[in-house]
Write a protein that holds these residues in place. Structure first.
Motif, PDB file in Angstrom:
ATOM      1  N   LEU A 132       0.846  -1.188   0.000  1.00  0.00           N
ATOM      2  CA  LEU A 132       0.000   0.000   0.000  1.00  0.00           C
ATOM      3  C   LEU A 132       0.879   1.234   0.000  1.00  0.00           C
ATOM      4  O   LEU A 132       1.952   1.242   0.607  1.00  0.00           O
ATOM      5  N   THR A 133       0.409   2.278  -0.652  1.00  0.00           N
ATOM      6  CA  THR A 133       1.065   3.574  -0.538  1.00  0.00           C
ATOM      7  C   THR A 133       0.441   4.351   0.618  1.00  0.00           C
ATOM      8  O   THR A 133      -0.653   4.022   1.081  1.00  0.00           O
ATOM      9  N   VAL A 134       1.137   5.365   1.063  1.00  0.00           N
ATOM     10  CA  VAL A 134       0.625   6.158   2.188  1.00  0.00           C
ATOM     11  C   VAL A 134      -0.673   6.858   1.807  1.00  0.00           C
ATOM     12  O   VAL A 134      -1.603   6.950   2.616  1.00  0.00           O
ATOM     13  N   GLN A 135      -0.785   7.341   0.565  1.00  0.00           N
ATOM     14  CA  GLN A 135      -2.020   8.023   0.137  1.00  0.00           C
ATOM     15  C   GLN A 135      -3.224   7.103   0.224  1.00  0.00           C
ATOM     16  O   GLN A 135      -4.307   7.516   0.652  1.00  0.00           O
ATOM     17  N   VAL A 136      -3.057   5.846  -0.173  1.00  0.00           N
ATOM     18  CA  VAL A 136      -4.164   4.893  -0.120  1.00  0.00           C
ATOM     19  C   VAL A 136      -4.514   4.545   1.321  1.00  0.00           C
ATOM     20  O   VAL A 136      -5.674   4.293   1.657  1.00  0.00           O
ATOM     21  N   VAL A 199       0.433  15.526   2.537  1.00  0.00           N
ATOM     22  CA  VAL A 199       1.464  16.529   2.265  1.00  0.00           C
ATOM     23  C   VAL A 199       2.070  17.053   3.561  1.00  0.00           C
ATOM     24  O   VAL A 199       3.303  17.155   3.706  1.00  0.00           O
ATOM     25  N   VAL A 200       1.221  17.377   4.540  1.00  0.00           N
ATOM     26  CA  VAL A 200       1.723  17.955   5.794  1.00  0.00           C
ATOM     27  C   VAL A 200       2.578  16.936   6.555  1.00  0.00           C
ATOM     28  O   VAL A 200       3.666  17.264   7.050  1.00  0.00           O
ATOM     29  N   THR A 201       2.104  15.687   6.662  1.00  0.00           N
ATOM     30  CA  THR A 201       2.884  14.676   7.382  1.00  0.00           C
ATOM     31  C   THR A 201       4.176  14.333   6.643  1.00  0.00           C
ATOM     32  O   THR A 201       5.189  14.021   7.278  1.00  0.00           O
ATOM     33  N   LYS A 202       4.158  14.392   5.318  1.00  0.00           N
ATOM     34  CA  LYS A 202       5.379  14.148   4.542  1.00  0.00           C
ATOM     35  C   LYS A 202       6.420  15.224   4.829  1.00  0.00           C
ATOM     36  O   LYS A 202       7.613  14.932   4.997  1.00  0.00           O
ATOM     37  N   LEU A 203       5.977  16.489   4.928  1.00  0.00           N
ATOM     38  CA  LEU A 203       6.890  17.584   5.268  1.00  0.00           C
ATOM     39  C   LEU A 203       7.482  17.389   6.658  1.00  0.00           C
ATOM     40  O   LEU A 203       8.662  17.664   6.886  1.00  0.00           O
ATOM     41  N   ILE A 204       6.653  16.897   7.593  1.00  0.00           N
ATOM     42  CA  ILE A 204       7.137  16.693   8.965  1.00  0.00           C
ATOM     43  C   ILE A 204       8.199  15.598   9.005  1.00  0.00           C
ATOM     44  O   ILE A 204       9.265  15.763   9.606  1.00  0.00           O
ATOM     45  N   THR A 205       7.906  14.468   8.372  1.00  0.00           N
ATOM     46  CA  THR A 205       8.858  13.353   8.420  1.00  0.00           C
ATOM     47  C   THR A 205      10.148  13.666   7.662  1.00  0.00           C
ATOM     48  O   THR A 205      11.214  13.157   8.016  1.00  0.00           O
ATOM     49  N   ILE A 425       2.455   6.732  17.667  1.00  0.00           N
ATOM     50  CA  ILE A 425       3.687   7.364  17.185  1.00  0.00           C
ATOM     51  C   ILE A 425       4.898   6.720  17.842  1.00  0.00           C
ATOM     52  O   ILE A 425       5.895   6.397  17.180  1.00  0.00           O
ATOM     53  N   LEU A 426       4.839   6.516  19.165  1.00  0.00           N
ATOM     54  CA  LEU A 426       5.955   5.873  19.856  1.00  0.00           C
ATOM     55  C   LEU A 426       6.159   4.438  19.370  1.00  0.00           C
ATOM     56  O   LEU A 426       7.289   3.961  19.244  1.00  0.00           O
ATOM     57  N   ALA A 427       5.021   3.736  19.117  1.00  0.00           N
ATOM     58  CA  ALA A 427       5.129   2.371  18.601  1.00  0.00           C
ATOM     59  C   ALA A 427       5.751   2.372  17.202  1.00  0.00           C
ATOM     60  O   ALA A 427       6.545   1.485  16.861  1.00  0.00           O
ATOM     61  N   ALA A 428       5.391   3.358  16.369  1.00  0.00           N
ATOM     62  CA  ALA A 428       5.962   3.440  15.021  1.00  0.00           C
ATOM     63  C   ALA A 428       7.458   3.726  15.074  1.00  0.00           C
ATOM     64  O   ALA A 428       8.220   3.259  14.224  1.00  0.00           O
ATOM     65  N   MET A 429       7.887   4.469  16.098  1.00  0.00           N
ATOM     66  CA  MET A 429       9.306   4.793  16.211  1.00  0.00           C
ATOM     67  C   MET A 429      10.132   3.580  16.616  1.00  0.00           C
ATOM     68  O   MET A 429      11.365   3.629  16.593  1.00  0.00           O
ATOM     69  N   GLN A 441       4.895   8.236   9.321  1.00  0.00           N
ATOM     70  CA  GLN A 441       4.000   9.118   8.577  1.00  0.00           C
ATOM     71  C   GLN A 441       2.543   8.698   8.747  1.00  0.00           C
ATOM     72  O   GLN A 441       1.659   9.543   8.907  1.00  0.00           O
ATOM     73  N   ILE A 442       2.275   7.375   8.747  1.00  0.00           N
ATOM     74  CA  ILE A 442       0.911   6.897   8.965  1.00  0.00           C
ATOM     75  C   ILE A 442       0.414   7.284  10.358  1.00  0.00           C
ATOM     76  O   ILE A 442      -0.719   7.720  10.551  1.00  0.00           O
ATOM     77  N   ALA A 443       1.287   7.131  11.375  1.00  0.00           N
ATOM     78  CA  ALA A 443       0.902   7.517  12.740  1.00  0.00           C
ATOM     79  C   ALA A 443       0.645   9.017  12.822  1.00  0.00           C
ATOM     80  O   ALA A 443      -0.286   9.463  13.505  1.00  0.00           O
ATOM     81  N   LEU A 444       1.448   9.814  12.120  1.00  0.00           N
ATOM     82  CA  LEU A 444       1.239  11.265  12.120  1.00  0.00           C
ATOM     83  C   LEU A 444      -0.041  11.649  11.382  1.00  0.00           C
ATOM     84  O   LEU A 444      -0.684  12.650  11.729  1.00  0.00           O
ATOM     85  N   VAL A 445      -0.419  10.881  10.363  1.00  0.00           N
ATOM     86  CA  VAL A 445      -1.698  11.123   9.678  1.00  0.00           C
ATOM     87  C   VAL A 445      -2.849  10.987  10.669  1.00  0.00           C
ATOM     88  O   VAL A 445      -3.763  11.821  10.714  1.00  0.00           O
ATOM     89  N   HIS A 446      -2.797   9.947  11.491  1.00  0.00           N
ATOM     90  CA  HIS A 446      -3.827   9.736  12.512  1.00  0.00           C
ATOM     91  C   HIS A 446      -3.850  10.902  13.502  1.00  0.00           C
ATOM     92  O   HIS A 446      -4.915  11.407  13.875  1.00  0.00           O
TER      93      HIS A 446
END
Length: 628
Positions: A132-136, A199-205, A425-429, A441-446
């Motif tokens: 899967l892509t992040v957009q999907v 877009v916003v989460t991509k800029l953050i990561t 987020i901590l689990a993703a890290m 990025q997925i965790a930040l989307v949430h």
């Protein structure tokens, strides 16, 4: 945290710190009970009262512990019953590429496994593996946010015995539902049109150098000894099915071996042809056979698990159904006992003090700060328990008995949405370095989705639409308690499946059916608002819905049909008498509903001080008039 170090923040959030905070809170509560109850008693009465209060507090903590553990077991049971189905659902990438279908799949999968963390981890694993892509994945994450809110709605159903308690509890539970649905209604079209969250989460990561870390264990340290002695699951099986791992499909979700060792060796293996070799230099042919060198991993079992079902020869479905029945029984029993204990403990002066502390705003001009502090409290408590379902389910009984108002429960629920994303987020890290960016990025989307929802539906009092909708639904379920079941079925099953079917049929069918229904719904809402506020703006016919058949604008005919059905299903006179008493209570309620509904969201047992204040004001007014 200031230095950007994950390990420092994890160190600050250790279990000893939170245990000290909780112990201080318990000591303050005991001192409050002693101060309010003991002052007017003799020595024997004081000792007895203290022992009873401490005993009730210990029982309350014990039942709360069992309640949290039963929620954990309930999640495991749902994963055993529907976990492999959830993994299979995620395999069809063509369906997932449709945003509406992805949203509905996120809702349904979270309902199946009863854990947004599990469904989110499946999505993260699919993104990490490139399926899967992040957009999907963004609409699926939105769907998991909706699916997790059904737990506290089901918890509110256990308080259906008393009408006003159920009215408050159901309204306090569904305010979370309305927030999630309204946020999706606004942010999903915005995401499809502009890619705002991506877009916003991509800029953050991309802007920060992120290092992997480990998510802290807080409440799990306390609950794992009990839950893991009952059942342990292999979470990698569901992720393996979602990523199309053939070996995972034949595995059981029940973990049999808790400690294993994997040995990888380079071995000669036979392959069908040279094209299947790992490398041209590592390939040779001997007659009709082709050989190559491959790394072969062998797993050696070292230590067996010790939970109850480790040696049981039952299918995952059978074990899941057994745990589902037992966990629901324990959950409902603990919840009923918690409510009974809270009702006995929160009476008189204690109730007045606690209600004032929880529901009072800061003095002017800082009253607006109170709600944001409640959001922070909700986020912090959810971070401690590591589950938004546990936190919102725990405050639902408090809303039911009137200790917490719906206006205060709303920001607490918003905070719980943020708290559960910080844990993700901590689990993703803790992910490996090569998959860390996508997982984070997925965790930040949430996280950004919930922050955007709060900006939409909280800062301005006029925009707090979920509170008004929840109170309206609470009034309906207070009069017609069977409607709560209809709401849960329609909101979490029928509506998602309808949207899913329309989205699969193509955008032409979706627009042709969805747009007229949406326009009709908007017109009905506008007419209802005008009927209440500006009836003169409407034609005489539209100033009420009386021109329609009764069943089209009232639930009374359906209520009569349900009453007849219940009466026919009754097996004894006692059941029939209970049904008739319920009908009489409903008739009295209909008469009382000619007045305003605002008072029903307050617990009258806790309003003694308010009534006394009103009496004092009346007496002061009389004295002023007589003086003049």
């Amino acid at each position: 945290v200031i230095n950007g170090s994950v390990s420092d923040s994890v160190f600050l959030c250790n279990s000893a710190f939170f245990q000290s905070v909780i112990s201080d809170m318990l000591i303050l509560y005991i001192l409050l009970c002693l101060f309010l109850f003991v002052s007017a008693l003799d020595t024997k009465g004081k000792v007895l009262r203290v022992l009873i209060s401490v005993g009730k507090l210990i029982l309350l903590l014990g039942f709360l512990y069992m309640f949290v553990c039963s929620l954990d077991i309930l999640s495991s049971a749902f994963q055993l019953v529907g976990g492999k189905t959830a993994g299979d659902i995620f395999q069809d990438n063509e369906i997932l590429s449709n945003p509406l279908a992805g949203l509905v799949i996120g809702v349904l999968v979270t309902l199946l496994v009863q854990s947004s963390s599990t469904s989110s981890s499946i999505v993260v694993s699919m993104v990490s593996s490139g399926l899967l892509t992040v957009q999907v994945a963004v609409p699926i994450i939105m769907g998991t946010n909706i699916g997790t809110s059904v737990t506290n709605t089901l918890v509110a159903m256990t308080q259906a015995g008393e009408r006003n308690t159920f009215r408050r509890a159901f309204a306090g539970a569904t305010v979370h539902d309305f927030f999630n649905w309204l946020s999706v209604l606004v942010l999903l079209p915005l995401e499809v049109a502009s890619g705002y969250l991506f877009v916003v989460t991509k800029l953050i990561t991309d802007s920060f150098e992120i290092q992997s870390g480990e998510a802290p264990d807080l409440l799990n340290v306390i609950t794992d000894p009990l839950t893991e002695s009952i059942i342990e699951l292999d979470a990698s099986v569901i992720s393996g099915i979602a990523t199309d791992d053939p070996e995972a499909k034949n595995k059981s979700l029940i973990k049999r071996w808790c400690q294993t060792f994997t040995n990888t060796t380079l071995m000669n293996v036979t392959v069908p042809g040279p094209e299947n070799c790992t490398s041209p230099s590592l390939c040779w042919v001997d007659g009709n056979y082709t050989f190559t060198l491959k790394n072969i991993s062998q797993i050696y079992n070292i230590k067996k698990c010790t939970h109850l079902f480790v040696d049981v020869n039952l299918s995952d479905m059978a074990v899941g159904l057994i745990l589902l029945a037992l966990s629901l029984l324990v959950l409902c029993s603990c919840l009923i006992l918690i409510v009974k204990l809270l009702n006995s403990m929160l009476k008189g002066q204690v109730a007045v003090v606690i209600k004032k502390v929880l529901n009072t705003n800061f003095p002017f001009p800082f009253g607006w700060v109170t709600g944001y502090i409640a959001i922070l409290v909700g986020a912090g408590m959810t971070f401690i328990v590591q589950s938004s379902s546990v936190f919102t389910s725990a405050i639902t009984p408090l809303v039911g008995i009137g200790v917490i108002s719906i206006e205060r429960a709303y920001p607490l629920c918003l905070g719980s949405n943020i708290g559960t994303t910080t844990t993700a987020i901590l689990a993703a890290m803790a992910s490996p370095g090569e998959t860390l960016a996508d997982a984070l990025q997925i965790a930040l989307v949430h996280f950004l989705f919930n922050i955007s929802g709060i900006i939409l539906w909280y800062p301005i009092p006029f925009t707090r639409v979920p509170i008004r909708l929840a109170k309206g639904l609470g009034n309906i379920t207070g009069k017609y308690r069977w409607f709560a079941v209809v709401y849960i079925i329609c909101c979490f099953f029928v509506l998602p499946l309808l949207i899913f079917a329309l989205s699969l049929a193509g955008w032409k069918v979706l627009v042709g059916v969805g747009v007229p229904l949406l326009i009709m719904l908007i017109i009905i809402i506008v007419i209802n608002i005008l009927q209440k506020r500006k009836p003169g703006w409407l034609p005489a016919v539209l100033r009420s819905w009386d021109f329609l058949p009764l069943w089209a604008h009232s639930l009374a005919p359906c209520d009569k049909a349900v009453g007849v059905l219940i009466a026919k299903c009754c097996c004894c006179c006692k059941c029939c008498q209970a049904a008739s008493d319920d009908q009489e209570d409903r008739a009295e309620q209909l008469e009382n509903n000619k007045t305003t509904h605002t008072a029903v969201y307050d617990n009258h047992a806790m309003s003694v001080e308010n009534e006394a204040e009103d009496g004092m004001k009346i007496e002061l007014n009389i004295l002023k008039m007589t003086t003049l």
